[in-house]
Design an enzyme around this catalytic site. Structure first.
Site, short mmCIF file in Angstrom:
data_model
loop_
_atom_site.label_atom_id
_atom_site.label_comp_id
_atom_site.label_asym_id
_atom_site.label_seq_id
_atom_site.Cartn_x
_atom_site.Cartn_y
_atom_site.Cartn_z
N MET A 44 63.78 29.71 52.25
CA MET A 44 62.65 29.89 51.50
C MET A 44 63.00 31.16 50.50
O MET A 44 61.66 30.58 50.10
CB MET A 44 61.62 29.77 52.32
N ALA A 46 63.93 34.82 48.52
CA ALA A 46 63.34 36.27 48.64
C ALA A 46 63.95 36.40 50.26
O ALA A 46 64.28 37.01 50.81
CB ALA A 46 61.75 36.57 49.34
N HIS A 48 67.28 38.26 51.52
CA HIS A 48 67.81 39.13 52.55
C HIS A 48 69.02 39.29 52.82
O HIS A 48 69.74 38.38 53.30
CB HIS A 48 66.44 40.11 53.17
N HIS A 51 69.46 36.52 55.58
CA HIS A 51 69.32 35.32 54.59
C HIS A 51 71.97 35.21 54.49
O HIS A 51 72.33 33.87 54.75
CB HIS A 51 69.41 35.09 53.82
N GLN A 75 55.53 23.06 56.02
CA GLN A 75 54.74 23.77 57.04
C GLN A 75 54.61 25.20 56.58
O GLN A 75 53.99 25.77 57.68
CB GLN A 75 56.65 24.05 57.29
N GLY A 162 68.61 31.15 62.08
CA GLY A 162 68.48 32.55 63.03
C GLY A 162 67.86 32.64 63.76
O GLY A 162 67.30 31.86 63.77
N ASP A 165 64.24 32.55 64.22
CA ASP A 165 62.89 31.68 64.29
C ASP A 165 63.73 31.45 65.40
O ASP A 165 63.89 30.26 65.24
CB ASP A 165 62.90 31.20 62.47
N GLN A 168 61.97 27.61 65.81
CA GLN A 168 62.09 26.81 64.62
C GLN A 168 63.50 26.56 64.89
O GLN A 168 64.52 25.32 64.82
CB GLN A 168 62.06 27.74 63.82
N SER A 200 62.89 40.18 56.97
CA SER A 200 62.13 39.01 56.81
C SER A 200 61.72 39.38 55.35
O SER A 200 61.09 40.09 54.75
CB SER A 200 60.90 38.96 57.55
P1 AMP Z 1 63.58 31.56 55.80
O1 AMP Z 1 63.62 31.62 54.65
O2 AMP Z 1 62.77 32.58 56.27
O3 AMP Z 1 62.93 30.46 55.83
O4 AMP Z 1 64.85 31.90 56.83
C1 AMP Z 1 65.65 30.91 56.22
C2 AMP Z 1 66.54 31.11 56.95
O5 AMP Z 1 67.23 32.11 57.54
C3 AMP Z 1 65.84 30.64 58.84
O6 AMP Z 1 66.99 30.30 60.10
C4 AMP Z 1 65.68 32.50 59.58
O7 AMP Z 1 66.30 32.09 60.87
C5 AMP Z 1 66.91 32.72 59.21
N1 AMP Z 1 66.69 34.60 58.78
C6 AMP Z 1 65.71 35.02 58.27
N2 AMP Z 1 65.39 36.30 58.20
C7 AMP Z 1 66.76 36.50 59.28
C8 AMP Z 1 67.29 37.60 60.01
N3 AMP Z 1 66.14 39.00 60.06
N4 AMP Z 1 67.96 37.42 61.21
C9 AMP Z 1 69.28 36.39 60.65
N5 AMP Z 1 68.43 35.51 61.09
C10 AMP Z 1 67.48 35.07 59.63
#
Ligand code: AMP
Length: 296
Positions: A44, A46, A48, A51, A75, A162, A165, A168, A200
């Site tokens: 989604m 932003a 780091h 990702h 969601q 990751g 989550d 998820q 995050s």
């Molecule tokens: P999001 O952008 O928050 O929807 O996350 C996208 C993907 O990145 C998901 O599979 C998350 O579980 C993974 N992710 C987010 N933060 C982390 C982290 N600190 N370490 C590893 N994977 C991550």
């Protein structure tokens, strides 16, 4: 800019930025036809280093890596959370380009959901009723709908998620097995800041003061890991809640010790090898989640 960086930028071929679904479908057909395996990282934005670790994993195992950036409105069970979700597209594109990602897919909501709110017929059993599911009704249905939709468009051979989550991840595995999708799901480790705070996108919303104390959640997860097996499960769980809440800046929404295979709450340590501590904690108005395997 240092010389090595200039050379790196010249060597890296330009990442393709795709907005329209039909363009993405065509590009992926071309890649499959050329015999290229496709690795996919849905996000989604932003972005780091958490990702980027998924992108690196995909790059190791595939010819082509695709990342999607889409803040999925269906969601979010809380409208304010959706409005406040950090958006950082220019920075994201720079990070993806230097990570060596081949395609970034940035669709518009209207194209993803042309007929308004879609539905999906899937029974997650208890998986979407506990932990996050209990406090964010409809969240995992929204996740399942978007991930299925993106899988249909990107047609990946491998997809990377990751463990940050964790629930998820189990939901996605369930989705893949229910619809007999051919994509292989990979679980990647949690990437943390130097002080242990799980990376995050939501960390960007913490004030300086909140950021300074945010690693407390990680510290308590580490203590729970040390104490696992020595105190009764329920007592340890209660201890963790109390310890986090002892700082008035925090408010624990849940802290549970569960079986990592199906997320049922552990009653004792007989299956300690499956024990996973999961937490959702408000720090100010930012909701942080984290988890830790207690036997590894
Ligand atoms: P999001 O952008 O928050 O929807 O996350 C996208 C993907 O990145 C998901 O599979 C998350 O579980 C993974 N992710 C987010 N933060 C982390 C982290 N600190 N370490 C590893 N994977 C991550």
């Amino acid at each position: 800019m240092r010389g090595s960086h200039i050379i790196l930028l010249i060597l890296q071929s330009s990442m393709k930025k795709v907005v329209f679904i039909n363009e993405m479908v065509k590009a992926m057909k071309r890649e499959h036809k050329a015999g290229h395996s496709i690795g996919f990282v849905p996000t989604m934005g932003a972005l780091h280093d958490g990702h980027i670790s998924l992108i690196s994993e995909s790059k190791k195992e595939n010819d082509i890596t695709v990342c999607s950036i889409f803040v999925n409105p269906i969601q979010f069970n809380n409208k304010q959370d959706l409005e406040k979700y950090p958006r950082n597209l220019d920075e994201d594109l720079k990070m993806l380009q230097s990570s060596g990602c081949d395609y970034v897919f940035i669709p518009e909501t209207e194209e993803i959901y042309p007929n308004g709110n879609p539905d999906i017929k899937i029974d997650f059993g208890t998986l979407d009723k506990v932990l996050e599911g209990k406090f964010r009704p409809g969240h995992f249905k929204g996740v399942a709908i978007i991930v299925k939709r993106l899988f249909e468009i990107v047609t990946p051979d491998h997809a990377y998620f990751g463990k940050k989550d964790y629930q998820q991840l189990l939901i996605i595995r369930h989705l893949v097995s229910t619809f007999k999708l051919t994509v292989k799901i990979h679980a990647c480790p949690i990437i943390r800041e130097h002080d242990g705070l799980a990376m995050s996108s939501r960390n960007l919303r913490l004030t300086i003061g909140e950021r300074q104390i945010a690693s407390k959640i990680y510290e308590i997860l580490c203590s729970v890991k040390e104490k696992a097996g020595h105190l009764p499960v329920k007592e340890l769980q209660g201890w963790a809640v109390k310890k986090i809440n002892s700082n008035p800046a925090f408010r624990v929404e849940y802290f549970e010790i569960v079986d990592k295979n199906d997320l049922h709450i552990l009653k004792n340590w007989k299956e300690i090898e499956n024990a996973l501590a999961c937490a959702a904690v408000f720090l100010g108005d930012v909701r942080l989640i984290d988890n830790m395997e207690l036997f590894s």
